[in-house]
Design an enzyme around this catalytic site. Sequence first.
Site, PDB file in Angstrom:
ATOM      1  N   GLU A 299       0.834  -1.196   0.000  1.00 49.52           N
ATOM      2  CA  GLU A 299       0.000   0.000   0.000  1.00 49.52           C
ATOM      3  C   GLU A 299       0.872   1.251   0.000  1.00 49.52           C
ATOM      4  O   GLU A 299       1.777   1.392   0.826  1.00 49.52           O
ATOM      5  CB  GLU A 299      -0.898  -0.013   1.233  1.00 49.52           C
ATOM      6  CG  GLU A 299      -2.324   0.350   0.945  1.00 49.52           C
ATOM      7  CD  GLU A 299      -3.004  -0.588  -0.039  1.00 49.52           C
ATOM      8  OE1 GLU A 299      -3.122  -0.212  -1.234  1.00 49.52           O
ATOM      9  OE2 GLU A 299      -3.418  -1.674   0.351  1.00 49.52           O
ATOM     10  N   HIS A 300       0.614   2.151  -0.942  1.00 51.59           N
ATOM     11  CA  HIS A 300       1.363   3.405  -1.135  1.00 51.59           C
ATOM     12  C   HIS A 300       2.793   3.144  -1.618  1.00 51.59           C
ATOM     13  O   HIS A 300       3.618   4.048  -1.626  1.00 51.59           O
ATOM     14  CB  HIS A 300       1.390   4.252   0.146  1.00 51.59           C
ATOM     15  CG  HIS A 300       0.070   4.879   0.480  1.00 51.59           C
ATOM     16  ND1 HIS A 300      -0.201   6.209   0.263  1.00 51.59           N
ATOM     17  CD2 HIS A 300      -1.067   4.347   1.014  1.00 51.59           C
ATOM     18  CE1 HIS A 300      -1.450   6.467   0.666  1.00 51.59           C
ATOM     19  NE2 HIS A 300      -1.987   5.354   1.113  1.00 51.59           N
ATOM     20  N   THR A 301       3.085   1.931  -2.030  1.00 51.56           N
ATOM     21  CA  THR A 301       4.419   1.622  -2.546  1.00 51.56           C
ATOM     22  C   THR A 301       4.591   2.070  -3.992  1.00 51.56           C
ATOM     23  O   THR A 301       5.723   2.227  -4.457  1.00 51.56           O
ATOM     24  CB  THR A 301       4.690   0.106  -2.476  1.00 51.56           C
ATOM     25  OG1 THR A 301       3.625  -0.589  -3.142  1.00 51.56           O
ATOM     26  CG2 THR A 301       4.770  -0.373  -1.026  1.00 51.56           C
TER      27      THR A 301
ATOM     28  N   ALA B 267     -14.730   3.215  -1.628  1.00 52.33           N
ATOM     29  CA  ALA B 267     -14.490   2.032  -0.805  1.00 52.33           C
ATOM     30  C   ALA B 267     -13.066   1.506  -0.938  1.00 52.33           C
ATOM     31  O   ALA B 267     -12.724   0.485  -0.353  1.00 52.33           O
ATOM     32  CB  ALA B 267     -15.483   0.924  -1.171  1.00 52.33           C
ATOM     33  N   GLY B 268     -12.231   2.180  -1.715  1.00 52.19           N
ATOM     34  CA  GLY B 268     -10.851   1.730  -1.846  1.00 52.19           C
ATOM     35  C   GLY B 268     -10.636   0.677  -2.912  1.00 52.19           C
ATOM     36  O   GLY B 268      -9.611   0.006  -2.918  1.00 52.19           O
ATOM     37  N   LEU B 269     -11.595   0.500  -3.821  1.00 56.54           N
ATOM     38  CA  LEU B 269     -11.474  -0.498  -4.886  1.00 56.54           C
ATOM     39  C   LEU B 269     -11.124   0.139  -6.223  1.00 56.54           C
ATOM     40  O   LEU B 269     -11.104  -0.519  -7.244  1.00 56.54           O
ATOM     41  CB  LEU B 269     -12.773  -1.297  -5.015  1.00 56.54           C
ATOM     42  CG  LEU B 269     -13.190  -2.050  -3.760  1.00 56.54           C
ATOM     43  CD1 LEU B 269     -14.482  -2.812  -3.999  1.00 56.54           C
ATOM     44  CD2 LEU B 269     -12.088  -2.995  -3.298  1.00 56.54           C
TER      45      LEU B 269
ATOM     46  N   GLU C 257      -5.928  11.387 -13.700  1.00 59.33           N
ATOM     47  CA  GLU C 257      -6.272  11.516 -12.277  1.00 59.33           C
ATOM     48  C   GLU C 257      -5.367  12.530 -11.586  1.00 59.33           C
ATOM     49  O   GLU C 257      -5.822  13.332 -10.770  1.00 59.33           O
ATOM     50  CB  GLU C 257      -6.183  10.151 -11.591  1.00 59.33           C
ATOM     51  CG  GLU C 257      -6.709  10.158 -10.182  1.00 59.33           C
ATOM     52  CD  GLU C 257      -7.374   8.867  -9.776  1.00 59.33           C
ATOM     53  OE1 GLU C 257      -7.664   8.728  -8.586  1.00 59.33           O
ATOM     54  OE2 GLU C 257      -7.615   8.002 -10.642  1.00 59.33           O
TER      55      GLU C 257
ATOM     56  N   ASP D 177      -3.311   1.434  -9.560  1.00 62.17           N
ATOM     57  CA  ASP D 177      -4.712   1.152  -9.830  1.00 62.17           C
ATOM     58  C   ASP D 177      -4.973   0.959 -11.316  1.00 62.17           C
ATOM     59  O   ASP D 177      -5.655   0.024 -11.738  1.00 62.17           O
ATOM     60  CB  ASP D 177      -5.583   2.294  -9.299  1.00 62.17           C
ATOM     61  CG  ASP D 177      -5.497   2.445  -7.794  1.00 62.17           C
ATOM     62  OD1 ASP D 177      -4.975   1.528  -7.129  1.00 62.17           O
ATOM     63  OD2 ASP D 177      -5.932   3.494  -7.283  1.00 62.17           O
TER      64      ASP D 177
ATOM     65  N   TYR E 291      -3.788  11.611   1.658  1.00 60.31           N
ATOM     66  CA  TYR E 291      -2.986  10.859   0.684  1.00 60.31           C
ATOM     67  C   TYR E 291      -1.822  11.698   0.166  1.00 60.31           C
ATOM     68  O   TYR E 291      -0.669  11.239   0.138  1.00 60.31           O
ATOM     69  CB  TYR E 291      -3.891  10.429  -0.480  1.00 60.31           C
ATOM     70  CG  TYR E 291      -3.231   9.552  -1.513  1.00 60.31           C
ATOM     71  CD1 TYR E 291      -3.482   8.188  -1.548  1.00 60.31           C
ATOM     72  CD2 TYR E 291      -2.368  10.085  -2.470  1.00 60.31           C
ATOM     73  CE1 TYR E 291      -2.898   7.381  -2.512  1.00 60.31           C
ATOM     74  CE2 TYR E 291      -1.782   9.287  -3.427  1.00 60.31           C
ATOM     75  CZ  TYR E 291      -2.050   7.936  -3.445  1.00 60.31           C
ATOM     76  OH  TYR E 291      -1.463   7.145  -4.391  1.00 60.31           O
TER      77      TYR E 291
END
Length: 389
Positions: free
Chosen positions: A40-42, A131-133, A168, A180, A229
Amino acid sequence: MSDHLQPTPRERAVRGFLRAFGAEAQRVARAPARVNLIGEHTDYNEGFAMPCAIDRDTVVAAAPRDDDVVEVLACDQGEALGRFRVGAAADVGGSPQWLRYVQGMVAVLTQQGLPVGGAQLAIAGNVPQGAGLSSSASLELAVGQALSALNGWQLSPQAMALAGQRAENVYAGCQCGVLDQMSSAFGVAGHALLLDCRSLDVTPMPLPAGTAVLVIDSKIQRGLVDSEYNLRRRQCEAAAAGLGVKALRDVDDSLWSHRGGALDLVVRRRARHIISDSRRCELLGQAMGQGDLAWMGQLMRESHWSMRDDFEITVPAIDALAALVQDVIGTAGGARMTGGGFGGCVIALAPEGMVDDIRAAVAAGYRSPDGRAAEVHVCAASGGAGVLA
């Protein structure tokens, strides 16, 4: 209404198109959501991540116009309509957030010299938003695939993913990495993806047979653009600068032991999460290669603790939900928060025979801070973005 009787995103997009524009769509494109198993966040630290495209999609039904106007129907936003000219796509100042992703893709693709004409687009999906998806990456890539089909050109999956990331970053205001979009572009059915976020090499990794992929929506919605973030990204950049490296990917044990202690305490904790979670990704690849679900579960638990204690992106209700699921699974698998943080979902890998027990435990033992029950999605690893027949 049971899930199998609900209209699919494709059906809703096609029907919505007909209602809004009075004609049949000529092309239909889709792109999957993703869940991150670990790492995560890598991505923006040029490390490793292990995402998995899942069978929750955004679908775009499309047809060309004979001018330079793009009309967009958002079936999931109360059938809201947006409209802009191709040449003015970069002007997102007065646009709702959902439309900025569409404008961003049009702007980025035209800046790359690709011909994009006017179009009618109807968008529908079954990806829980906030939802983080990564509903946003799914939207970006579905729009990109639709524009590709309408205008007669093709981009490689990597190029389309990078276009979505730029849309984005520049037009939706979130400084996300490319994880993502790469997940949505490169998905392989039945597999997770070991992603090298520096080289952008993707290695499909088979999920062990009999493994259930559960995505548990906490009903705590997060907004990446408005969350911390971007602050976490700045802290990681400060850590890399303090350690004298291009990115935290480049920190080895020797450098960390010699120079890590000189960092500001908070910045040091942020860096420690990134360095350790990137390494856990590589270990997870080894565990998947051996079909060792117990080892995979241990790595997932360690990742959650690191996000909670060092990166500080979980919230108490998410910690409680992950622990509740982990108590059911025991050492047979793992559970952790997934996504950018501050809400969203818990991802669990468990033997298929445990699904009913996990559902029951979550129903009985969890409520969001505003009193809502969690929603348990049993997902399958999905193929990547493309145009539907």
